[in-house]
Every structure is written in C-alpha cells, then in structure tokens.
Scaffold this motif. Sequence first.
Motif, short mmCIF file in Angstrom:
data_model
loop_
_atom_site.label_atom_id
_atom_site.label_comp_id
_atom_site.label_asym_id
_atom_site.label_seq_id
_atom_site.Cartn_x
_atom_site.Cartn_y
_atom_site.Cartn_z
N THR A 34 0.85 -1.19 0.00
CA THR A 34 0.00 0.00 0.00
C THR A 34 0.89 1.24 0.00
O THR A 34 2.00 1.22 0.54
N SER A 35 0.43 2.31 -0.59
CA SER A 35 1.21 3.55 -0.57
C SER A 35 1.18 4.14 0.84
O SER A 35 0.26 3.89 1.63
N LYS A 36 2.20 4.94 1.16
CA LYS A 36 2.22 5.61 2.45
C LYS A 36 1.00 6.51 2.61
O LYS A 36 0.39 6.56 3.69
N SER A 37 0.64 7.18 1.53
CA SER A 37 -0.52 8.06 1.61
C SER A 37 -1.79 7.25 1.85
O SER A 37 -2.73 7.72 2.51
N GLY A 38 -1.81 6.03 1.32
CA GLY A 38 -2.97 5.17 1.54
C GLY A 38 -3.10 4.76 2.99
O GLY A 38 -4.21 4.73 3.55
N VAL A 39 -1.97 4.44 3.63
CA VAL A 39 -1.99 4.08 5.05
C VAL A 39 -2.39 5.29 5.89
O VAL A 39 -3.18 5.17 6.83
N VAL A 40 -1.86 6.45 5.54
CA VAL A 40 -2.22 7.67 6.26
C VAL A 40 -3.72 7.94 6.13
O VAL A 40 -4.39 8.33 7.10
N ALA A 41 -4.26 7.73 4.94
CA ALA A 41 -5.69 7.95 4.72
C ALA A 41 -6.53 7.01 5.58
O ALA A 41 -7.62 7.37 6.04
N LEU A 42 -6.01 5.81 5.83
CA LEU A 42 -6.76 4.82 6.62
C LEU A 42 -6.69 5.11 8.12
O LEU A 42 -7.65 4.89 8.85
N PHE A 43 -5.54 5.62 8.59
CA PHE A 43 -5.33 5.72 10.03
C PHE A 43 -4.98 7.11 10.53
O PHE A 43 -5.13 7.39 11.72
#
Length: 213
Positions: free
Chosen positions: A47-56
């Motif tokens: 997953t992209s870092k931005s994707g993880v940030v968007a999730l959490f």
Amino acid sequence: MATTLTDGRRRRGEQSRRAVLGEAVNLASVEGLDGVSIGTLAERTGTSKSGVVALFGSKLDLQLATIRAAREIYIASIIEPTLRAPRGIARLWSLCLTWLEYSRGRTFEGGCFFRAAAAEADSKSGPVHDALVAVDEDWIAFVERCVLLAADDLPALRDPKLLAFELIALMDAANSGSLLHGTDRAYELAEAAMHDRLLAAGADPDALRSGRR
C-alpha cells in the motif's frame, strides 16, 4: 449508482484497513509498537504511504488501532474459549491451558502481543501506555473473576488475587522463556507449576486431568 460506488469504496477501504492491521499486530509483537510505522506497513502490504495515512491518520492513531485489533484477537483466542467452559475449576484450568496454547501456537508472530507491548511501554507515558494499561487491567480482572468463580472448588484458597497474580506470572514467564530459548520447555514447566498451584489450593486432581500433555 452513487450508493453502490460508495459502498464499494467503503468495503475496499475496510479490507485494506484489516490487511494493514493484520500486519501491524504481528509486526508489533516482534518489533514493539514503536516499530509499527506507516512506511514499514506500506511496504509490507503493498500500500502507498498516503494510503496508510488515509486509513489511520497519524502514527499514534495507527498504534492505538493496532492495540484495539490485537485486543479483539486476544478476546477471540482466549476469553471466548475460556467462557465456553463450565464455571469453577474447569473454567480456570481451561483459561490456563488456553493461554499457554495461544502463546505456544504463535497467534502473534512474536508471542503474546501484549507482553511485548507492555515491556516496551511500561516506563513511558501517553495514550499508548494508557491503552495498554486499560487492556491489562481488564485481563487481570478477568483472571481474578475466574479464580473467584472457582473458589468453591479450591477449599485451601487463601487469596484469590494472589493466585491470579501467580498464574499470570507463570503465563508471562512461559511466553518470554519460549521466545528466548526457542523451545517449548517453558510451557511444560508453566503448566506443571499451574497444576501444582491449583492442587495446593485444594483442586480435585481429577478436575485437572483434561488437557494435560
């Protein structure tokens, strides 16, 4: 159509969140919660870092979500099976054996998630420490409750809180010993010590035969 698209995105988001948390709980059990980073989880899950940030959101939010996810696994692995046993010595003994099997079977890659997390956070302060304290207090209360419900089957029991403390200490020792030495010997010793401690409290030996290796 818009509702269908929204529902689809929500399902994909939830699936991604579960996948990331699945990696997070195992990573934390090995590396500690400080080792749970957005970058590492992005790499491990593709997953992209931005994707993880968007999730959490922040790393702190991710760590707290990881604790909650680990607690759910802990409940499903230990609390729920224990509660299926009859009240009394059968439930208390089931709790002991179930916990040892949970750690021995590496439900989390690094042994007990909460023992690893507590060792890292016990001398710190903040939301992560407080969340771990809350989980630990619930766990201690559950073990004490199981001991109290077994009191009629333990005529020589003097101090329920002390017995609960001793059983938890043996669980922790088995977990750490097995990780350090890479063998099951610590589990065998812990089970024997728990067995002897319950006998000393007056348990019927026949009630402790089930599940012994």
